[in-house]
Design an enzyme around this catalytic site. Structure first.
Site, PDB file in Angstrom:
ATOM      1  N   ASP A   1     -43.930 -71.352  24.420  1.00 24.92           N
ATOM      2  CA  ASP A   1     -43.249 -72.571  23.969  1.00 24.92           C
ATOM      3  C   ASP A   1     -44.123 -73.384  23.020  1.00 24.92           C
ATOM      4  OD1 ASP A   1     -40.797 -72.196  25.073  1.00 24.92           O
ATOM      5  OD2 ASP A   1     -41.082 -73.530  26.785  1.00 24.92           O
TER       6      ASP A   1
ATOM      7  N   ARG B   1     -44.790 -79.838  34.098  1.00 24.71           N
ATOM      8  CA  ARG B   1     -44.854 -78.791  33.076  1.00 24.71           C
ATOM      9  C   ARG B   1     -46.198 -78.078  33.174  1.00 24.71           C
ATOM     10  NH1 ARG B   1     -41.631 -75.791  29.775  1.00 24.71           N
ATOM     11  NH2 ARG B   1     -42.223 -75.833  27.593  1.00 24.71           N
TER      12      ARG B   1
ATOM     13  N   THR C   1     -34.905 -70.125  32.981  1.00 29.40           N
ATOM     14  CA  THR C   1     -34.974 -71.424  33.601  1.00 29.40           C
ATOM     15  C   THR C   1     -33.847 -71.545  34.607  1.00 29.40           C
ATOM     16  OG1 THR C   1     -35.807 -72.174  31.511  1.00 29.40           O
ATOM     17  CG2 THR C   1     -34.888 -73.873  32.916  1.00 29.40           C
TER      18      THR C   1
ATOM     19  N   THR D   1     -38.671 -73.686  35.474  1.00 30.30           N
ATOM     20  CA  THR D   1     -38.652 -72.456  34.693  1.00 30.30           C
ATOM     21  C   THR D   1     -39.918 -71.622  34.789  1.00 30.30           C
ATOM     22  OG1 THR D   1     -38.161 -71.605  32.470  1.00 30.30           O
ATOM     23  CG2 THR D   1     -39.604 -73.498  32.587  1.00 30.30           C
ATOM     24  N   LEU D   2     -39.725 -70.320  34.477  1.00 29.86           N
ATOM     25  CA  LEU D   2     -40.853 -69.419  34.223  1.00 29.86           C
ATOM     26  C   LEU D   2     -40.888 -69.112  32.733  1.00 29.86           C
ATOM     27  CD1 LEU D   2     -40.195 -66.898  37.135  1.00 29.86           C
ATOM     28  CD2 LEU D   2     -42.272 -68.243  36.901  1.00 29.86           C
ATOM     29  N   ASN D   3     -40.047 -69.767  31.973  1.00 31.72           N
ATOM     30  CA  ASN D   3     -39.701 -69.530  30.578  1.00 31.72           C
ATOM     31  C   ASN D   3     -38.794 -68.308  30.481  1.00 31.72           C
ATOM     32  OD1 ASN D   3     -39.472 -70.019  27.885  1.00 31.72           O
ATOM     33  ND2 ASN D   3     -41.343 -68.959  27.308  1.00 31.72           N
TER      34      ASN D   3
ATOM     35  N   GLY E   1     -31.559 -72.191  29.322  1.00 32.18           N
ATOM     36  CA  GLY E   1     -31.040 -71.749  28.025  1.00 32.18           C
ATOM     37  C   GLY E   1     -31.965 -71.999  26.855  1.00 32.18           C
ATOM     38  N   GLY E   2     -33.252 -72.281  27.136  1.00 30.78           N
ATOM     39  CA  GLY E   2     -34.211 -72.469  26.045  1.00 30.78           C
ATOM     40  C   GLY E   2     -33.755 -73.555  25.101  1.00 30.78           C
TER      41      GLY E   2
HETATM   42  O1  DON Z   1     -39.121 -75.352  28.401  1.00 31.13           O
HETATM   43  C1  DON Z   1     -38.331 -74.775  27.692  1.00 31.13           C
HETATM   44  O2  DON Z   1     -37.669 -75.312  26.844  1.00 31.13           O
HETATM   45  C2  DON Z   1     -38.120 -73.290  27.896  1.00 31.13           C
HETATM   46  N1  DON Z   1     -39.318 -72.705  28.453  1.00 31.13           N
HETATM   47  C3  DON Z   1     -36.944 -73.086  28.807  1.00 31.13           C
HETATM   48  C4  DON Z   1     -36.655 -71.631  29.044  1.00 31.13           C
HETATM   49  C5  DON Z   1     -35.268 -71.356  29.440  1.00 31.13           C
HETATM   50  O3  DON Z   1     -34.438 -72.223  29.553  1.00 31.13           O
HETATM   51  C6  DON Z   1     -34.922 -69.938  29.625  1.00 31.13           C
HETATM   52  N2  DON Z   1     -33.550 -69.803  30.048  1.00 31.13           N
HETATM   53  N3  DON Z   1     -32.694 -69.184  29.522  1.00 31.13           N
END
Ligand code: DON
Length: 567
Positions: A418, A103, A376, A394-396, A468-469
């Protein structure tokens, strides 16, 4: 005749066992790719193919990981990256499990209120766009660490096909050209000029990323230190600082990926292993699954009113805990044992009723007794030696901070968003955080990434994950349940429509045009607020399932260009 009779029996048996799904499945083929021994499922065919090429050369899942991850940085700059971070969960052929945290970290000059103005209000866009949004990247450290410990091949031969891909070009897909067009103007604003990816690129055009080919070549020759201490580090830091960022050479040199103990727990006869903090994925998944285990989901039926209610109510309670208790374990004490204990979780569901929705306002983080001494992309790999890995990287946001290091050929993340910039204020995923996830120098921001491996009878059963955040955890949850409880195939499980609740805002996000009107009306009558616009497409799950006869079935999400390749 006998054959026909058998077929009719099978059909009538499956029809009587399988509850009629209350929602529509995407795609017509019930099974994904089936192979005998090995498979890579990722967001792009080229990346899956390169992973498989490495396996065919005698490499294992960790060699294929390095190749697939770097190939995604070439062909899928939306999320594939060198300028971001991620998490790996693995299960070796002998059953040993582990996890790697790569991370991003807050730069040393980061301060708690760096995204607030003088009145204490959030400065819009500062944590999401441009140089101030960037966390110190971890991806290169992660793939090198995993490959060095477990891989079999030499780095040069792993990176060779990836360098060729960057140099010889890849073809733009339809979805990709739409995304380039959509982001064209923001790329120009953030970078002050046009970048390699622009609105003129249409489906079928080739992109040649010679700068990235050169960066990868230096990595192949000089190893991980090239990225963190060498010429690449210098060029990167100069570039970020020239755009007003605060990342220094010291930040780069200090970055380290970390082995972590993953979260493991039982659900029925499954052993589920997922990512531990600084991702919230494993703990929240465990909390939800333990809260729902006592309910007869299979009898309720796939995406039936009762099944949706049980999942949503458990999700609310788990996300309330996430918001209060979870953060970087190197900075905060996380009461994992208490939060995942059976008694605590049973208690959390005590006020649940099928009669009506529990309002989010009446749910807070649970009280625990005393102190105890998380755009991601995901890919899954199973190799011919029996090792399985689940990797989410991910790049976020899509293309991260949108800042593109042209000289090096990659985008930089906006992972700083985040963190909880201000207690109680939502981030881009609407997630609310508290002190545990506040900004501090060198701290890792809380993630929702949930790379997960499932075992059955002590054998590898499934590897999966998704972007998917905040919806990552609940997408992984529903995919596991689709296979285990509702007997869907891996491909069906991935295709099935998804929904999500994260406590606040108090609404169920549902994929658009995916659910039956009856279910929608029933949920409304129970007091649930539904939102079909916020996340019209929830996740892109990529997974691999071991079938009863030992073969592998790939689940490559139809929501993207995702592809399974194997042998
Ligand atoms: O680490 C995380 O939870 C977020 N930065 C993930 C971002 C993400 O999945 C974006 N995709 N849709």
């Amino acid at each position: 005749m006998k054959k026909l009779l058998f077929l009719l029996l099978v059909i009538s048996f499956t029809q009587s066992c399988k509850k009629e799904p209350q929602s529509k499945l995407l795609g017509s083929n019930p099974r994904g790719l089936i192979t005998e021994t090995a498979m890579v499922v990722s967001a792009r065919e080229e990346a899956s193919k390169i992973g498989v090429e490495i396996l065919k050369k005698g490499g294992n899942a960790f060699d294929a990981m390095m190749a697939t991850e770097m190939a995604l940085a070439v062909v899928y700059p939306y999320a594939g990256n060198l300028g971001g971070g991620g998490f790996l969960v693995y299960r070796l052929a002998d059953g040993t499990k582990g996890a790697l945290d790569y991370r991003e970290k807050a730069p040393m000059a980061a301060i708690k209120n760096m995204y607030l103005d003088e009145e204490g209000n959030i400065i819009k866009g500062k944590s999401t766009l441009g140089s101030m949004a960037i966390g110190v990247p971890g991806t290169v450290a992660g793939v090198f660490k995993a490959q060095e410990r477990f891989g079999k091949l030499d780095v040069k031969s792993i990176l060779k096909p990836v360098i060729e891909l960057a140099r010889n070009g890849f073809k733009v897909t339809e979805m990709q050209s739409e995304r380039f067009a959509k982001n064209d103007s923001i790329f120009k604003v953030i970078n002050g000029k046009e970048i390699l990816f622009n609105k003129r690129l249409t489906q079928g055009d080739s992109v040649f990323n010679v700068a990235l080919a050169a960066t990868l070549k230096r990595l192949a020759e000089n190893g991980k230190d090239e990225f963190y201490k060498g010429q690449t580090a210098k060029t990167l830091v100069e570039f970020i600082q020239a755009h007003g960022g605060i990342i220094t050479l010291e930040d780069m040199a200090n970055y380290e990926s970390k082995w972590r103990d993953p979260i493991s727990f039982q659900y029925d006869d499954l052993t589920i292993t997922s990512m531990s903090p600084p991702s919230s994925g494993g703990i929240v998944l465990q909390q939800i699954m333990k809260m729902i285990e006592a309910f007869s989901l299979e009898d309720y039926g796939h995406n039936s009113l009762k099944a949706v209610q049980v999942l949503v109510e458990a999700e609310k309670r788990a996300y309330a805990d996430r918001s209060y208790y979870l953060g970087d374990p190197d900075f905060v004490d996380i009461p994992t044992k208490a939060l995942t204990s059976d008694v605590y979780l049973e208690n959390r569901m005590a006020d649940f009723s099928f009669e009506a929705a529990t309002p989010a306002d009446s749910i807070a983080h649970g009280k625990i007794l005393g102190d105890e001494s998380d755009e991601t992309t995901h890919y899954s790999i199973v190799d011919q030696f029996g090792n399985a890995i689940a990797v989410t990287t991910t790049l976020n946001g899509g293309y991260g901070s949108k800042l593109y290091a042209s000289e090096l050929g990659f985008f930089l993340n906006n992972e700083m968003d985040d963190f909880s910039s201000k207690p109680g204020s939502p981030n881009s995923y609407g997630l609310i955080g508290a002190q545990a996830n506040s900004i501090a120098p060198q701290k890792r921001m809380l993630s929702s990434m949930t790379p997960t491996i499932v075992e059955k009878d002590d054998e590898f059963f499934m590897t999966l994950g998704t972007p998917g955040g905040s919806t990552i955890i609940t997408s992984v949850l529903q995919t596991i349940l689709n296979v285990h409880e509702f007997k869907l195939t891996m491909q069906e499980a991935v295709n099935a429509p998804r929904f999500h609740h994260q406590w606040r805002p108090d609404e169920i996000r549902m994929e658009t045009h995916a659910f039956d009107q009856t279910l929608i009306e029933q949920l409304k009558s129970k007091g649930y607020k539904l939102n079909f616009e916020r996340t019209p497409v929830i996740g892109r799950v990529d997974g691999i399932l071991r079938l009863e006869d030992g073969r592998l079935e790939g689940g490559a999400d139809k929501r993207g260009d995702d592809t399974a390749v194997g042998f």
